[in-house]
Design a protein around this motif. Sequence first.
Motif, mmCIF file in Angstrom:
data_model
loop_
_atom_site.group_PDB
_atom_site.id
_atom_site.type_symbol
_atom_site.label_atom_id
_atom_site.label_comp_id
_atom_site.label_asym_id
_atom_site.label_seq_id
_atom_site.Cartn_x
_atom_site.Cartn_y
_atom_site.Cartn_z
ATOM 1 N N ALA A 105 57.843 51.861 -56.352
ATOM 2 C CA ALA A 105 58.925 52.842 -56.313
ATOM 3 C C ALA A 105 60.174 52.185 -56.893
ATOM 4 O O ALA A 105 60.482 51.033 -56.565
ATOM 5 N N THR A 106 60.874 52.907 -57.754
ATOM 6 C CA THR A 106 62.107 52.395 -58.339
ATOM 7 C C THR A 106 62.989 53.565 -58.720
ATOM 8 O O THR A 106 62.500 54.683 -58.933
ATOM 9 N N GLU A 107 64.298 53.339 -58.786
ATOM 10 C CA GLU A 107 65.258 54.356 -59.186
ATOM 11 C C GLU A 107 65.892 53.944 -60.507
ATOM 12 O O GLU A 107 66.259 52.780 -60.690
ATOM 13 N N ILE A 108 66.017 54.911 -61.435
ATOM 14 C CA ILE A 108 66.626 54.640 -62.734
ATOM 15 C C ILE A 108 67.585 55.782 -63.061
ATOM 16 O O ILE A 108 67.589 56.828 -62.392
ATOM 17 N N LEU A 144 55.521 45.612 -62.921
ATOM 18 C CA LEU A 144 55.363 46.808 -63.732
ATOM 19 C C LEU A 144 56.634 47.036 -64.532
ATOM 20 O O LEU A 144 57.741 46.964 -63.992
ATOM 21 N N GLN A 145 56.488 47.323 -65.818
ATOM 22 C CA GLN A 145 57.621 47.574 -66.704
ATOM 23 C C GLN A 145 57.804 49.077 -66.896
ATOM 24 O O GLN A 145 56.860 49.799 -67.199
ATOM 25 N N VAL A 146 59.028 49.573 -66.680
ATOM 26 C CA VAL A 146 59.332 50.980 -66.971
ATOM 27 C C VAL A 146 59.464 51.138 -68.480
ATOM 28 O O VAL A 146 60.178 50.366 -69.131
ATOM 29 N N ASP A 188 67.977 45.142 -60.736
ATOM 30 C CA ASP A 188 67.314 46.416 -61.007
ATOM 31 C C ASP A 188 68.337 47.409 -61.531
ATOM 32 O O ASP A 188 69.504 47.078 -61.766
ATOM 33 N N SER A 189 67.885 48.674 -61.733
ATOM 34 C CA SER A 189 68.761 49.670 -62.353
ATOM 35 C C SER A 189 69.978 49.992 -61.492
ATOM 36 O O SER A 189 71.080 50.218 -62.011
ATOM 37 N N ILE A 190 69.804 50.020 -60.170
ATOM 38 C CA ILE A 190 70.937 50.339 -59.289
ATOM 39 C C ILE A 190 71.959 49.197 -59.312
ATOM 40 O O ILE A 190 73.169 49.413 -59.429
ATOM 41 N N THR A 191 71.464 47.949 -59.221
ATOM 42 C CA THR A 191 72.365 46.799 -59.254
ATOM 43 C C THR A 191 73.063 46.684 -60.602
ATOM 44 O O THR A 191 74.211 46.243 -60.693
ATOM 45 N N MET A 192 72.355 47.121 -61.698
ATOM 46 C CA MET A 192 72.941 47.045 -63.029
ATOM 47 C C MET A 192 74.217 47.889 -63.106
ATOM 48 O O MET A 192 75.217 47.495 -63.716
ATOM 49 N N VAL A 193 74.183 49.057 -62.477
ATOM 50 C CA VAL A 193 75.363 49.931 -62.473
ATOM 51 C C VAL A 193 76.510 49.271 -61.714
ATOM 52 O O VAL A 193 77.669 49.289 -62.145
ATOM 53 N N GLY A 225 59.305 61.936 -81.212
ATOM 54 C CA GLY A 225 59.190 61.359 -82.541
ATOM 55 C C GLY A 225 59.228 59.859 -82.574
ATOM 56 O O GLY A 225 59.287 59.267 -83.664
ATOM 57 N N SER A 226 59.206 59.160 -81.414
ATOM 58 C CA SER A 226 59.262 57.702 -81.388
ATOM 59 C C SER A 226 58.119 57.167 -80.532
ATOM 60 O O SER A 226 57.412 57.913 -79.853
ATOM 61 N N ASP A 227 57.927 55.824 -80.578
ATOM 62 C CA ASP A 227 56.888 55.173 -79.788
ATOM 63 C C ASP A 227 57.453 54.743 -78.440
ATOM 64 O O ASP A 227 58.656 54.834 -78.186
ATOM 65 N N TRP A 228 56.568 54.258 -77.577
ATOM 66 C CA TRP A 228 56.982 53.771 -76.264
ATOM 67 C C TRP A 228 57.838 52.511 -76.423
ATOM 68 O O TRP A 228 57.529 51.629 -77.230
ATOM 69 N N ASP A 229 58.903 52.435 -75.640
ATOM 70 C CA ASP A 229 59.820 51.302 -75.687
ATOM 71 C C ASP A 229 60.137 50.870 -74.260
ATOM 72 O O ASP A 229 60.149 51.697 -73.334
ATOM 73 N N ASP A 230 60.394 49.566 -74.068
ATOM 74 C CA ASP A 230 60.707 49.065 -72.728
ATOM 75 C C ASP A 230 62.078 49.554 -72.292
ATOM 76 O O ASP A 230 63.065 49.421 -73.014
ATOM 77 N N PHE A 231 62.138 50.151 -71.093
ATOM 78 C CA PHE A 231 63.386 50.522 -70.444
ATOM 79 C C PHE A 231 63.863 49.287 -69.668
ATOM 80 O O PHE A 231 63.044 48.540 -69.140
ATOM 81 N N PRO A 232 65.178 49.027 -69.608
ATOM 82 C CA PRO A 232 65.661 47.777 -68.989
ATOM 83 C C PRO A 232 65.512 47.749 -67.471
ATOM 84 O O PRO A 232 66.438 47.389 -66.743
ATOM 85 N N VAL A 233 64.334 48.125 -66.960
ATOM 86 C CA VAL A 233 64.078 48.110 -65.525
ATOM 87 C C VAL A 233 62.606 47.763 -65.320
ATOM 88 O O VAL A 233 61.739 48.297 -66.024
#
Length: 286
Positions: free
Chosen positions: A254-257, A227-229, A38-43, A235-243
């Motif tokens: 619940a998730t932290e980013i 669920l994908q964040v 997840d985002s915390i482990t990624m850091v 000015g841009s479209d929706w894009d997948d966040f790496p979480v």
Amino acid sequence: MPAPKDVLAELADILAAVQGCEPETVQLETKLTELGVDSITMVEIGEELGRRFNIYLSDDAIDGFTTVKSAVNAVVHHDGSVARSSAPPVPAKLAPPTRPVPAAEPAPVRSYEPAREGHHVDGEKARVAGRFATWMVIIGAGLGVLLGLGSAAVIGATGLGAANLPPLSVTTTEAPTTTAPTTPAPEETEGEPTQEPTIRVSSTRVSPGERFRLEGAFPELGAGATLQVQVKDPGSDWDDFPVDTKTKGGGTYATEIYTSRTGKREFRLFHEESSKSSPSIAVEIG
């Protein structure tokens, strides 16, 4: 710069220690989210990878960790980023010390003795005023006696007395009492729980690299749904966040980013199987 195979070996060792992954599962095309990162482990993985190769991986570089290959390339093709110092600037010139202002000395107290002239004149005036007041009291008392005797003689001559005076009749009416009509309180009805997805954010303004929390519910999904964040910049479209994250009981999530890209960015949670998404929520970065 280190060889890709060396970086891959170190990354596999880190993932084995942090996520309990088998080394053979860490392939270049493997998504880090598939390994449960997840985002915390990624850091934590990015910081440990930088320490092992004695380099500094910026927040933008760690934000780009989507696959094992992207993490390896961030080390092999390091952009030369260095950590910024957070020490406060030293003032060029110190302000001169201020001298205490001496307290004003109190003014000397002077005592004056009353003049003794005229004491005898004031005493004489007081005695004259006292005699005048005494005579006024005596004259007033005499007039009161004379008036009282004259009034008694007049009442006796006319035959009017306290016994002959008719009694006063006083009629009292009770004020009508009115009672205000009582209005029955409206009955409370319980509303049906909403089935639409919801989203909340712990803070709508954060600093670059500061973590914030996204939480809410997809009531129709129940537990175990992925669920994908997603993120959207002006000015841009929706894009997948790496979480991504999984729902729990009642469809709650619940998730932290965190992100180092500044500006006003919108976030939402998206469920691919049902094509449903939560409402978007804006967060000011910077």
